[in-house]
Design an enzyme around this catalytic site. Sequence first.
Site, short mmCIF file in Angstrom:
data_model
loop_
_atom_site.label_atom_id
_atom_site.label_comp_id
_atom_site.label_asym_id
_atom_site.label_seq_id
_atom_site.Cartn_x
_atom_site.Cartn_y
_atom_site.Cartn_z
N ARG A 51 -10.28 -1.13 -1.72
CA ARG A 51 -11.54 -1.84 -1.48
C ARG A 51 -12.09 -2.53 -2.71
NH1 ARG A 51 -11.22 1.20 2.16
NH2 ARG A 51 -10.49 2.62 0.58
N THR A 52 -12.26 -1.76 -3.78
CA THR A 52 -13.00 -2.32 -4.92
C THR A 52 -12.24 -3.50 -5.52
OG1 THR A 52 -13.89 -0.14 -5.30
CG2 THR A 52 -14.15 -1.72 -7.07
N LYS A 80 2.62 0.67 -23.22
CA LYS A 80 3.19 0.75 -24.58
C LYS A 80 2.23 1.45 -25.53
CE LYS A 80 5.48 -3.71 -23.94
NZ LYS A 80 5.43 -5.13 -24.36
N ARG A 101 -11.48 -0.55 -13.95
CA ARG A 101 -11.53 0.80 -13.38
C ARG A 101 -10.52 1.65 -14.12
NH1 ARG A 101 -11.01 2.72 -7.22
NH2 ARG A 101 -13.17 2.07 -7.35
N HIS A 129 -20.09 4.36 -10.84
CA HIS A 129 -19.47 3.29 -10.05
C HIS A 129 -20.60 2.36 -9.57
CE1 HIS A 129 -16.87 1.10 -7.52
NE2 HIS A 129 -16.34 2.07 -6.80
C1 NCD Z 1 -14.78 5.35 -4.20
C2 NCD Z 1 -14.26 5.46 -5.62
O1 NCD Z 1 -13.23 4.91 -5.96
O2 NCD Z 1 -14.95 6.13 -6.38
N1 NCD Z 1 -14.17 4.35 -3.48
C3 NCD Z 1 -14.60 3.06 -3.61
O3 NCD Z 1 -14.70 2.52 -4.69
N2 NCD Z 1 -14.99 2.42 -2.50
C4 NCD Z 1 -14.81 6.64 -3.50
C5 NCD Z 1 -13.58 7.48 -3.40
O4 NCD Z 1 -12.53 7.13 -3.93
O5 NCD Z 1 -13.67 8.52 -2.77
#
Ligand code: NCD
Length: 353
Positions: A51-52, A80, A101, A129
Site C-alpha cells: 500500500r504505502t 554493500k 521506510r 508512520h
Molecule cells: C502498516 C505498516 O506498515 O506499518 N501498513 C501500512 O503502511 N498500511 C501496518 C502493518 O503493516 O500492519
Amino acid sequence: MRHLIDFGDLTREEWESLYARTSEIIDAPEQFINACRGRVSCNLFYEPSTRTNFSFQTAMMRLGGSVFGFADPNSSSVSKGESIKDTVKMVSNYADVVVMRTPWEGSAKAASLYSNVPVVNAGDGGHMHPTQTMADLTTITRLRGGVDGLCVGLCGDLKNGRTVHSLIKALAKFNGIKFFLISPRELAVPDYMRVFMREHQMWFTEVTGLEAVIPQLDVLYMTRIQKERFVDPLEYERNKGIYVLTRRKLERARPDMLVMHPLPRVDEITVDVDDDPRAVYFQQARYGMFARMALLEHLALQPRDEHPAPVEIGTRPICRNPRCITQTEHYLPPLVKKIGGVDCCGFCDAALE
Ligand code: NCD
C-alpha cells in the site's frame, strides 16, 4: 513544514491546511495532473510494503511527477554497506523529495539531517508512520465530519504498531478525544507513548478485552500483530489471533461506528465484515493516496537546500534501544529531547537512562 518525520511535529493548522488541500484533490483530481510536473520522488523502501509504496508512487504519478527508487535494499548499494547518510546524500542529488521506510527506529529523522530535499517517513520500524495517520484523519474527517470529541478504540499490537503511535500523536491536537487502548499486556503501548498522553492530558484507559468496550466506540482501529518485530517467536505465537473482529461482535457496535485498519489484514477482521457499511478500510487506503498527493505537492515544490546546516559527528550511541538507528549508524549526533520532562532519544523517543 520541511520534512514529515513525526506527526507530532505538525501544528493543527498545518494539518488543517493539508487536509483542505486533500479535500480539493478528492473533489477535483483532474485539476492536479500537472501540479508536480517535472518533479521527481525517490522511494527508498528497505522493508516490504504494498500500500504505502504504491500509494506514494501513484500519488506522484497523478500529480504529473515521476518516481524512482528501490523496494528491496538488496538491489542497491545498501547491500554493500552504504550508510543512510551517504544514501540520502546521493539520492537527494537526483530527487526533489525522498520517501523512506526502514526497520530502524529514528531512521527518517537521521536521513533528514543530511538531505538536501524534504524527507518523508513512510514507517521507521515500530516507531512512527505519519502518512498513514494522514490517511486515517482524512477518512475520519470525511466520513464523520470531524475528529474532536470522538471515542477511539485502538486494538491489537499497540507496542509495535507504528500507525497507532502516529495516530495517538495526531489526536493530541484535537479536543475531547477518549482512547480505549485494547491489547494484551505484553503488547501495550511503549512507555514514551504513555508519557506523551499524560503530558498532553489525554483521556485513555488500557484494557485487554474488545467486546466489553465496543458499544462505546465511534472509531475502532484494528491492527495486525506485527510478526516481524518479535524477537521471541513464542511471544508472537502467544499473541497471534488474539483479537478477531467478527460480524457478531459488530452487532453490539454503534450503527455509525467506523471500522478502520491500516492493512494488511491477517486474521483480525473476518472477511464477512467487509460488506458491513461501517467497514471503511479499503476506502481509507484510497484516501491515503489523496492525502499523499497533498503532501507531495507541498514538499516536492520546495527549493532545494544546497547547504544543509553542519551536523555534529557522534562517536557512540547514547540510546540503548536496540532498534534505534543510532545503534548502527555511529556518526549520528547525540540528539536528546524531552518527553513529559524525561530525557529521550531524539531519534527513536526511547527514554535515556
Ligand atoms: C502498516 C505498516 O506498515 O506499518 N501498513 C501500512 O503502511 N498500511 C501496518 C502493518 O503493516 O500492519
